[in-house]
Structures are given as C-alpha cells and as structure tokens.
Enzyme design. Structure first.
Site, PDB file in Angstrom:
ATOM      1  CE  LYS A  91      34.839  23.810  72.023  1.00 31.27           C
ATOM      2  NZ  LYS A  91      34.113  23.272  70.845  1.00 31.27           N
ATOM      3  CE  LYS A 103      28.405  24.911  67.964  1.00 32.26           C
ATOM      4  NZ  LYS A 103      29.729  24.368  68.289  1.00 32.26           N
ATOM      5  CG  ASN A 218      35.762  17.020  59.495  1.00 31.44           C
ATOM      6  OD1 ASN A 218      36.264  17.390  60.562  1.00 31.44           O
ATOM      7  ND2 ASN A 218      36.350  17.218  58.341  1.00 31.44           N
TER       8      ASN A 218
HETATM    9  N1  GLU Z   1      32.167  23.826  65.654  1.00 27.82           N
HETATM   10  C1  GLU Z   1      33.498  23.702  66.147  1.00 27.82           C
HETATM   11  C2  GLU Z   1      33.489  23.645  67.653  1.00 27.82           C
HETATM   12  O1  GLU Z   1      32.523  23.281  68.266  1.00 27.82           O
HETATM   13  C3  GLU Z   1      34.435  24.751  65.568  1.00 27.82           C
HETATM   14  C4  GLU Z   1      34.079  26.170  65.859  1.00 27.82           C
HETATM   15  C5  GLU Z   1      34.899  27.188  65.112  1.00 27.82           C
HETATM   16  O2  GLU Z   1      35.800  26.813  64.375  1.00 27.82           O
HETATM   17  O3  GLU Z   1      34.600  28.358  65.300  1.00 27.82           O
HETATM   18  O4  GLU Z   1      34.482  23.880  68.281  1.00 27.82           O
END
Ligand code: GLU
Length: 415
Positions: A91, A103, A218
């Site tokens: 991503k 994560k 959210n």
């Molecule tokens: N938890 C979000 C995601 O899966 C945001 C991660 C972040 O801002 O580092 O993309």
C-alpha cells in the site's frame, strides 16, 4: 477461516508471475523481516490481573520506516497481522510514500473493557514494544477499534519511556497531541476520490446509483457521509452486529443512521430476530445477507474475508470498493472478475489513511501545521495518480486492478 497470510501470498505470487519478478525478491517479500510477540499484563478495575496476547509484525522497510496500524479485536491472530503488514508494504508503495509495511494487533474485545482498562492496555502495548518503534524505525497508527485517544496514550507512554518527546513516532493522534487535520476522514476521502473518478469515467449518475456499505465505523461512516452529500442512494448499511436495507430504494440519510448508531451503538434499533422484519422506515436483515442485496456499488469497510466462495455467486454489485483490508478472498475473486465486476483493491482504495499519516509524520518532523484544505488538496492528486498508474498497468499486463496495483508497488520497491 482461510488464512489471510496465505491469501495475501496468493495475490503476491499472481503479480510476481505476470511481471516476471525475480525469485530472491519474491522470497524476501514472502516473510516479514521481524515478528514481535508479547503478553500484556493489566489489572482490571475489579483488581483481577489478566494478560492479552499482542503482536507487532515488521514486514519490510526497503522504502522507509515500517508503517501500519494497531488493531484491537477478538479475532486478531499472528497470521492476520502478518497479512496486514504485507499489505502495508504494498500500500505505501502504491501511493509512493516513503514508508515500508508493518502492523500490530492485540487479541481483545475492547468493547468489554472500561476506559481506564483500555488505557492500561494501550500503554502496555508500548511498554512491550517501544524499543522496536520510533519515528525513523516503525510508526504505528490506528486500525480496527483503535482511535486518536488510544494513539495519544501510546505516544505519551513512548515519551515517558524514552524521555524524549517525539510525536512522529505514532500517527492518527488527536489534533491537540500533534495529529493532522483531515486524518480522521482520510481513508474514506481517499476512497471517495477514486470512486468519483471512476463513476465519472463510467458516466454513472449518483442519483441513480445504489450503494451498500458494510461497516459503519470511522471509515464506513465517513464514506456514507461523503456519498450521501454527493447524491448517491445508500440503500443498505451494516455494522458488527446489525444490518438495515431501504426496501423503497430511496436511500438513507447518513446523518440519521449516525445518530441511531451514536445512541444505540449499532445502525439498527430493531431487536426482532426475524431475517426480514417490517420496521417502518427500513427493513432489518441479518448482516451476512447485506452483501447479497442488489446494488451498483458495494463498499466493504469491515474486516477481511467477507466475499468468499460461499457467497460470491450471490453478489450483485457492479463495482466493489475495498476500504477494509483483504475483504475479498482470492478464491472468490475470479468469479467476480469473470462477471465483469470492477474491484478497486484495498491497497489502493484505502491508502488515503496511511497517506495522511505520512502528512502527519511530516508535519511532526518539520514542526508544521497544515490546514484541512491543504491536506485534502495534497491527498487527491496522490490517490488519482495511483489509480491511473494502476489502470495503466492493468491494460499493459492485461490483468485486474489488484494485480496491477501490486505490480506498480513491486516495481517501486525494486527501484
Ligand atoms: N490502519 C490503516 C491502514 O490499514 C492506516 C495505517 C497508517 O496510517 O499507518 O491502512
């Protein structure tokens, strides 16, 4: 349930094969660089001592510090966190921000904890892992069931333990604690920019377009708001326990649903156990059935593995926007693609959140404060460019959007 990490690897292998990725490189992405595990002890309000299992997985940092949220959920598992950390690597690269992927997660149902217990648990997470995170090492953020309050506690705990105030260690903080304006709506905003771009290209008219949104946290809630104001017809929504549909197909007012959720903790106030009840303004259905209800756009904003081999044949949407991570199982995807469903993949669709996390990190590092407008105007071109690059790759490699997004990301990581 299918193993999310195995699924993620199926996606990686597909892209690797199509683009001819080198074997060593594929191997290096097939395992995280580091897996951290801990048992976090906390004392409950009643004096009882309990422990919660926690993880931090650092997948890859070739392009910058590990980056990714922390999830509090009863279904968290190491395999899940590994998959999520891998998707973060992809991503951050899809949108071209200088981070890698990581994560975290705790196996807990946070709704069963009091606020003080939740604070102790959040601080406990940092006590367990603070040596392995840092603004230039690994930068956590919110994810499912975590929010700016939790990020503030964690940042504060990090300051206490290291003796240094470094707000850039965590993103998704409250504005008062150094968070960025626009971070709260960023995931939904990013997805919305992409969806509007597609809707325009396909010459679809919002007022004739029926949308279903799975998940009203959210991300789903903010997306509902944007779509409602853009004139789309929201004909169904769900949360973790309930689902409602609009049998008249007129579309719900997102503000009304928000109010119901605020007051009752769920989108549906009906408590009858029937699958289709006869409430006045809406019908309530069991939440699993929501995805099968007729609509044009299906927005998945809950958890992974929602469209599987079991329900894929019943999906009627023409466009699927993955605001959650991993909601479409790779075993189900070919069936959707065969039907011509356009799937905007998670690694692209929900990348707005981490992109504004990057903005927050930058502001903290440079001691700046950007306006909400600045944030949105910087976010939009990043999302659109990533989408266009993905579409280009889809044409070039004659493949689907997910594989194309993976290829964009992998090309960048190699470079
Ligand atoms: N938890 C979000 C995601 O899966 C945001 C991660 C972040 O801002 O580092 O993309």
């Amino acid at each position: 349930m299918t193993d999310p990490f195995k699924n993620a690897m199926l996606q990686l292998n597909k892209a690797a094969k199509i683009m001819g990725l080198k074997k060593d490189f594929l191997k290096s992405l097939s395992q995280p660089k580091r897996i951290l595990k801990a048992e976090i002890p906390i004392t409950l309000d009643n004096g009882k001592k309990v422990k919660f299992k926690a993880f931090r997985v650092q997948h890859n940092n070739r392009r910058g510090p590990y980056k990714g949220g922390i999830r509090f959920h009863q279904q968290v598992s190491l395999e899940e966190v590994k998959a999520l950390s891998f998707w973060m690597t992809i991503k951050t690269s899809v949108v071209g921000i200088p981070f890698g992927g990581g994560k975290g997660g705790i196996i807990v149902d946070p709704h069963k904890l009091s606020k003080t217990e939740l604070e102790r648990l959040s601080r406990g997470y940092i006590k367990a892992f603070y040596k392995y995170i840092g603004p230039k090492v690994d930068v956590p953020a919110p994810d499912v069931n975590t929010n700016s309050q939790i990020m503030d506690w964690m940042t504060d705990e990090y300051t206490k333990l290291t003796g240094k105030k470094q707000p850039a260690v965590i993103t998704g903080k409250s504005i008062a604690a150094g968070g960025s304006l626009g971070r709260n709506t960023a995931t939904a905003d990013g997805g919305f920019f992409i969806l509007m771009n597609l809707v325009k290209k396909l010459k679809m008219k919002p007022k004739n377009t029926r949308v279903i949104i799975q998940g009203f946290g959210n991300v789903g809630g903010n997306m509902a708001d944007s779509l409602y104001h853009a004139g789309f017809k929201i004909v169904g929504v769900s949360d973790a326990t309930t689902a409602i549909i609009d049998p008249k197909n007129k579309g719900f007012d997102s503000h009304v649903i928000e109010k119901i959720k605020e007051k009752h903790g769920r989108v549906d106030i009906c408590t009858c156990e029937k699958i289709y009840c006869q409430c006045k303004n809406h019908k309530h259905i069991i939440k699993e059935k929501l995805l099968e209800y007729p609509c044009d756009i299906l927005i998945l904003a809950a958890l992974e593995n929602q469209i599987t081999k079991t329900n894929v044949k019943k999906i009627k949407a023409k466009i699927i926007l993955e605001l959650a991570n991993g909601p479409t199982a790779p075993q189900a995807e070919p069936e959707l693609l065969k039907k011509g469903v356009i799937i905007i993949p998670d690694v692209l669709a929900n990348a707005g959140g981490v992109t504004v996390s990057y903005f927050e990190w930058l502001q903290n590092m440079k001691n700046q404060k950007w306006s909400q407008n600045q944030v949105k105007t910087k976010l939009k071109p990043i999302m659109i460019k990533a989408f266009e690059q993905t579409q280009k790759n889809a044409k070039r490699y004659k493949t689907d959007l997910r594989t194309a997004a993976f290829i964009s990301a992998l090309e960048r990581i190699i470079k």
